[in-house]
Enzyme design. Structure first.
Site, PDB file in Angstrom:
ATOM      1  N   ARG A  39       0.835  -1.231   0.057  1.00 41.86           N
ATOM      2  CA  ARG A  39       0.045   0.014  -0.002  1.00 41.86           C
ATOM      3  C   ARG A  39       0.852   1.344  -0.013  1.00 41.86           C
ATOM      4  NH1 ARG A  39      -3.910   1.258   4.960  1.00 41.86           N
ATOM      5  NH2 ARG A  39      -1.898   0.651   6.137  1.00 41.86           N
ATOM      6  N   SER A  40       1.687   1.319   0.745  1.00 38.97           N
ATOM      7  CA  SER A  40       2.633   2.426   0.958  1.00 38.97           C
ATOM      8  C   SER A  40       4.009   1.838   0.211  1.00 38.97           C
ATOM      9  CB  SER A  40       3.032   2.881   2.430  1.00 38.97           C
ATOM     10  OG  SER A  40       3.315   1.791   3.140  1.00 38.97           O
ATOM     11  N   VAL A  80      -1.692  -9.383   4.031  1.00 39.17           N
ATOM     12  CA  VAL A  80      -1.762  -7.934   4.674  1.00 39.17           C
ATOM     13  C   VAL A  80      -2.624  -8.504   6.069  1.00 39.17           C
ATOM     14  CG1 VAL A  80      -1.883  -6.755   2.727  1.00 39.17           C
ATOM     15  CG2 VAL A  80      -4.244  -7.543   3.443  1.00 39.17           C
ATOM     16  N   SER A 134       2.629 -20.619   8.149  1.00 40.33           N
ATOM     17  CA  SER A 134       3.239 -20.419   9.666  1.00 40.33           C
ATOM     18  C   SER A 134       4.582 -20.579   9.438  1.00 40.33           C
ATOM     19  CB  SER A 134       2.830 -21.755  10.703  1.00 40.33           C
ATOM     20  OG  SER A 134       3.168 -21.375  11.878  1.00 40.33           O
ATOM     21  N   LYS A 188      -5.025 -23.708   9.810  1.00 45.14           N
ATOM     22  CA  LYS A 188      -4.039 -22.720  10.213  1.00 45.14           C
ATOM     23  C   LYS A 188      -4.472 -22.062  11.744  1.00 45.14           C
ATOM     24  CE  LYS A 188      -0.543 -20.063  11.186  1.00 45.14           C
ATOM     25  NZ  LYS A 188      -0.572 -18.779  10.917  1.00 45.14           N
ATOM     26  N   HIS A 191      -3.987 -24.793  14.212  1.00 40.79           N
ATOM     27  CA  HIS A 191      -2.462 -24.757  14.537  1.00 40.79           C
ATOM     28  C   HIS A 191      -2.247 -23.742  15.659  1.00 40.79           C
ATOM     29  CE1 HIS A 191       1.425 -22.763  13.735  1.00 40.79           C
ATOM     30  NE2 HIS A 191       1.590 -23.971  13.542  1.00 40.79           N
ATOM     31  N   ASN A 192      -2.563 -22.610  15.250  1.00 40.42           N
ATOM     32  CA  ASN A 192      -2.470 -21.446  16.221  1.00 40.42           C
ATOM     33  C   ASN A 192      -2.959 -21.776  17.633  1.00 40.42           C
ATOM     34  OD1 ASN A 192      -1.184 -20.374  13.984  1.00 40.42           O
ATOM     35  ND2 ASN A 192      -2.304 -18.352  14.345  1.00 40.42           N
ATOM     36  N   GLU A 195      -0.769 -23.731  19.069  1.00 42.77           N
ATOM     37  CA  GLU A 195       0.490 -23.118  19.721  1.00 42.77           C
ATOM     38  C   GLU A 195       0.253 -22.254  20.939  1.00 42.77           C
ATOM     39  OE1 GLU A 195       1.558 -20.328  16.217  1.00 42.77           O
ATOM     40  OE2 GLU A 195       1.701 -18.862  17.598  1.00 42.77           O
TER      41      GLU A 195
HETATM   42  N1  LIG Z   1       3.882 -12.026  11.774  1.00 46.56           N
HETATM   43  C1  LIG Z   1       3.697 -13.265  11.705  1.00 46.56           C
HETATM   44  O1  LIG Z   1       4.683 -13.906  12.739  1.00 46.56           O
HETATM   45  C2  LIG Z   1       2.723 -13.992  11.281  1.00 46.56           C
HETATM   46  C3  LIG Z   1       1.618 -13.143  10.664  1.00 46.56           C
HETATM   47  N2  LIG Z   1       0.755 -13.911   9.691  1.00 46.56           N
HETATM   48  C4  LIG Z   1      -0.206 -13.241   9.055  1.00 46.56           C
HETATM   49  O2  LIG Z   1       0.393 -12.750   7.776  1.00 46.56           O
HETATM   50  C5  LIG Z   1      -0.425 -11.549   7.369  1.00 46.56           C
HETATM   51  C6  LIG Z   1       0.806 -10.305   7.445  1.00 46.56           C
HETATM   52  O3  LIG Z   1       1.418 -10.494   8.491  1.00 46.56           O
HETATM   53  P1  LIG Z   1       2.811  -9.358   8.804  1.00 46.56           P
HETATM   54  O4  LIG Z   1       3.809  -9.562   8.081  1.00 46.56           O
HETATM   55  O5  LIG Z   1       2.914  -9.460  10.388  1.00 46.56           O
HETATM   56  O6  LIG Z   1       2.051  -7.756   8.857  1.00 46.56           O
HETATM   57  P2  LIG Z   1       0.679  -7.181   9.469  1.00 46.56           P
HETATM   58  O7  LIG Z   1      -0.257  -7.858   9.903  1.00 46.56           O
HETATM   59  O8  LIG Z   1       1.400  -6.136  10.590  1.00 46.56           O
HETATM   60  O9  LIG Z   1       0.297  -6.042   8.223  1.00 46.56           O
HETATM   61  C7  LIG Z   1       0.927  -5.161   7.840  1.00 46.56           C
HETATM   62  C8  LIG Z   1       0.900  -5.264   6.403  1.00 46.56           C
HETATM   63  O10 LIG Z   1      -0.763  -4.915   6.074  1.00 46.56           O
HETATM   64  C9  LIG Z   1      -0.881  -3.867   5.276  1.00 46.56           C
HETATM   65  N3  LIG Z   1      -2.098  -3.087   5.345  1.00 46.56           N
HETATM   66  C10 LIG Z   1      -2.755  -3.213   6.489  1.00 46.56           C
HETATM   67  N4  LIG Z   1      -4.021  -2.293   6.261  1.00 46.56           N
HETATM   68  C11 LIG Z   1      -4.205  -2.266   5.029  1.00 46.56           C
HETATM   69  C12 LIG Z   1      -5.078  -1.698   3.918  1.00 46.56           C
HETATM   70  N5  LIG Z   1      -6.303  -1.318   4.507  1.00 46.56           N
HETATM   71  N6  LIG Z   1      -4.929  -2.058   2.703  1.00 46.56           N
HETATM   72  C13 LIG Z   1      -3.856  -2.442   2.160  1.00 46.56           C
HETATM   73  N7  LIG Z   1      -2.749  -2.861   2.773  1.00 46.56           N
HETATM   74  C14 LIG Z   1      -2.904  -2.774   4.232  1.00 46.56           C
HETATM   75  C15 LIG Z   1       0.390  -3.055   5.605  1.00 46.56           C
HETATM   76  O11 LIG Z   1       0.649  -2.106   4.683  1.00 46.56           O
HETATM   77  P3  LIG Z   1       1.249  -0.502   5.052  1.00 46.56           P
HETATM   78  O12 LIG Z   1       2.658  -0.818   5.129  1.00 46.56           O
HETATM   79  O13 LIG Z   1       1.034   0.388   3.789  1.00 46.56           O
HETATM   80  O14 LIG Z   1       0.924  -0.146   6.171  1.00 46.56           O
HETATM   81  C16 LIG Z   1       1.479  -4.050   5.489  1.00 46.56           C
HETATM   82  O15 LIG Z   1       1.977  -4.202   4.481  1.00 46.56           O
HETATM   83  C17 LIG Z   1      -1.367 -11.059   8.647  1.00 46.56           C
HETATM   84  O16 LIG Z   1      -2.380 -11.711   8.082  1.00 46.56           O
HETATM   85  C18 LIG Z   1      -0.709 -12.018  10.010  1.00 46.56           C
HETATM   86  O17 LIG Z   1      -1.819 -12.440  10.705  1.00 46.56           O
HETATM   87  C19 LIG Z   1       0.939 -15.307   9.601  1.00 46.56           C
HETATM   88  C20 LIG Z   1       1.872 -16.131  10.253  1.00 46.56           C
HETATM   89  C21 LIG Z   1       2.966 -15.392  11.100  1.00 46.56           C
HETATM   90  O1  LIG Z   2       0.296 -17.137  13.168  1.00 43.00           O
HETATM   91  C1  LIG Z   2       1.405 -17.021  13.745  1.00 43.00           C
HETATM   92  C2  LIG Z   2       2.119 -18.062  13.886  1.00 43.00           C
HETATM   93  O2  LIG Z   2       1.943 -19.264  13.123  1.00 43.00           O
HETATM   94  C3  LIG Z   2       1.435 -15.843  14.679  1.00 43.00           C
HETATM   95  O3  LIG Z   2       2.860 -15.832  15.165  1.00 43.00           O
HETATM   96  C4  LIG Z   2       0.261 -15.774  15.372  1.00 43.00           C
HETATM   97  O4  LIG Z   2      -0.555 -14.739  14.698  1.00 43.00           O
HETATM   98  C5  LIG Z   2       0.634 -15.170  16.801  1.00 43.00           C
HETATM   99  O5  LIG Z   2      -0.770 -15.152  17.314  1.00 43.00           O
HETATM  100  P1  LIG Z   2      -0.693 -14.122  18.774  1.00 43.00           P
HETATM  101  O6  LIG Z   2      -0.164 -12.894  18.436  1.00 43.00           O
HETATM  102  O7  LIG Z   2      -2.381 -14.087  18.878  1.00 43.00           O
HETATM  103  O8  LIG Z   2       0.048 -14.845  19.747  1.00 43.00           O
END
Ligand SMILES: NC(=O)C1=CN([C@@H]2O[C@H](COP(=O)(O)OP(=O)(O)OC[C@H]3O[C@@H](n4cnc5c(N)ncnc54)[C@H](OP(=O)(O)O)[C@@H]3O)[C@@H](O)[C@H]2O)C=CC1
Ligand SMILES: O=C(CO)[C@H](O)[C@H](O)COP(=O)(O)O
Length: 477
Positions: A39-40, A80, A134, A188, A191-192, A195
């Protein structure tokens, strides 16, 4: 950074925060030309500047540019925030795509949203795949565990790409087609949930060893390091040793003592419990873990009641080994409950999920990766219709061997006043399954008494009601 290579990228990733950027790098490192968008634009720019040399990237400033840069049929992975942001991105992409193209949501979406999105996009001729991913930051880069749902046809196109970037254990990719529509995101989610339960049990082990056993964090780190072999060998046990052994540079205190003791949650654990309630499946270990996090955040109540003390208690010499046994047995229960929930959902939604295959793809890449998943895989390979993991010969005997120590742990914790909701609820679940008769019979009697809710009998067919307010004779209901 204008895109001058229209129509050549094999796949795209939009959403380049922690997960998306590393997934894009993983794809590029595996030789796929990846179109990238966020997005950005700053995140896209930074990805190219820092990692552009790792493979072929096509940076896109807009969604339209992203779609135009792809080979047909187009495949775009969304990484996202779940919920509204995912819908917004899907809407934007769908307007730019053509029938036959595919949108893959790799975020932690609720499976009901995935089902809704797939149905809506199908009407427009687009394929939609909800894929659980994951492994966190490191897994996304070096090989996550991937749980794709969606149609088998979508998997034919997408599967080879996902399998090539997934973790690999004993020559098997940690990625398989889980089942249609929301099956991937459901798995998934569970799985969480597991976790959450696993981490709660680990946290209880630490708390008991520290507060009742008198061990310091560094000593407990060594205990976990020793435990990270044999049946307990797992990523979470391994990183527990790392976190407990870490010392805060600023204060010189154990890191675990300077972190606020309120566990946060993004929602997948809560969803798991909500769905289990809908399905009528007792996932008590996951529920206790979710509630333990909620309780930790009730600072008003905690500060009002805090007296800090642990009751003096005769701690058995065997405490460390006992806690190990309790951790293992409770972990078996948590996994048994999680697999039970997947089986129930698979039946309810006709997903035909292969439980052994789920254990197989969780052996590597994901947060709950553990050697013991090999045992679960073997159990389901031997008996795909196993009513519970606890019935499997191996697990049954492992839990039987642990049960004495497990009881000692719960007794010690209760006497000491150290909360062990995970250990205690897992033991109660096991004991309930072992009992020949449960007090549910009395509950049925009470329900019939106050509400004429009826009951069935052990000795004859039919449904009955006792005339409690009259002569207490029994009638057919
Ligand atoms: N972090 C982890 O360990 C894990 C995360 N996930 C899942 O993967 C996904 C991504 O996670 P993560 O990488 O942590 O990032 P985040 O969940 O923190 O999301 C940030 C991203 O979402 C984008 N975003 C937020 N709002 C919007 C919008 N309205 N329109 C378009 N883009 C938007 C942001 O763009 P911008 O930069 O422009 O703000 C950025 O790219 C999530 O669904 C998360 O639950 C799954 C497994 C593990
Ligand atoms: O998806 C994941 C790993 O498989 C994330 O790490 C998970 O969303 C973490 O969850 P929470 O913030 O609720 O502890």
């Amino acid at each position: 950074m204008a895109n001058s290579t229209e129509g050549t990228a094999r796949i795209a990733v939009t959403g380049l925060a922690t997960m998306g950027s590393n997934l894009a790098r993983n794809l590029a490192r595996h030789g796929f030309k990846v179109a990238v968008h966020n997005r950005s634009f700053a995140r896209t720019k930074s990805l190219i500047e820092q990692h552009g040399h790792e493979g072929e990237f096509v940076p896109a400033e807009t969604a339209a540019e992203l779609v135009a840069s792809l080979q047909k049929p187009r495949q775009v992975i969304i990484m996202v925030k779940a919920g509204g942001p995912t819908d917004a991105v899907i809407d934007e992409l769908a307007d730019l795509m053509e029938p036959g193209d595919m949108i893959i949501d790799g975020g932690n979406a609720h499976f009901a949203d995935t089902r809704r999105r797939e149905a809506a996009l199908k009407e427009r001729g687009l394929h939609f795949v909800g894929a659980g991913i994951s492994g966190g930051e490191e897994g996304a880069l070096n090989g996550p565990s991937i749980m794709p749902g969606g149609s088998p046809e979508s998997y034919k196109h997408l599967g080879p790409v996902l399998e090539s970037i997934a973790a690999n254990v004993d020559g098997q990719a940690c990625c398989v087609h889980v089942g249609p529509d929301g099956a991937g995101h459901f798995v998934k989610m569970v799985h969480n949930g597991i976790e959450y339960a696993d981490m709660q049990l680990i946290a209880e082990s630490y708390d008991l060893l520290r507060r009742a056993g008198g061990l310091a964090p560094a000593q407990i780190a060594d205990v976990f390091r020793t435990w990270n072999s044999g049946d307990l060998e797992s990523y979470l046990v391994e990183i527990t040793a790392e976190v407990l052994g870490h010392v805060d540079a600023e204060t010189g205190k154990p890191f675990v003592d300077v972190v606020t003791d309120q566990a946060e949650q993004k929602g997948t654990g809560r969803w798991t419990v909500q769905e289990a309630l809908e399905l009528g499946i007792p996932v008590t270990g996951i529920a206790e873990a979710v509630f333990a996090r909620s309780l930790s955040a009730r600072t008003d109540q905690r500060s009002a009641l805090q007296d800090g003390g642990v009751n003096p208690v005769d701690v058995p010499d065997t405490l460390v080994d006992d806690v190990r046994a309790a951790l293992y047995a409770s972990k078996v229960v948590a996994y048994a409950q999680g697999f039970d929930q997947i089986r129930a959902a698979s039946e309810t939604y006709s997903w035909d999920i292969d439980l052994g295959a789920m254990a197989t793809i969780w052996r590597g890449g994901c947060i709950i990766r553990a050697v013991f998943l090999n045992r679960i895989r073997e159990a389901y390979e031997k008996s795909p219709d196993l009513p519970s993991l606890l019935v499997d010969e191996y697990f049954r005997s492992a839990v039987e061997q642990a049960v004495e120590a497990w009881r000692r742990v719960v007794v010690t914790a209760v006497q000491a006043g150290v909360p062990v909701p995970g250990f205690a609820s897992a033991l109660a679940y096991y004991d309930a399954l072992r009992s020949e008769r449960l007090p549910a019979a009395l509950v049925q009697g009470l329900r019939d008494f106050f509400g004429a809710h009826t009951y069935t009998r052990v000795d004859k067919q039919g449904t009955f009601h006792t005339l409690w307010g009259a002569d207490r004779s029994e009638i057919d209901a």
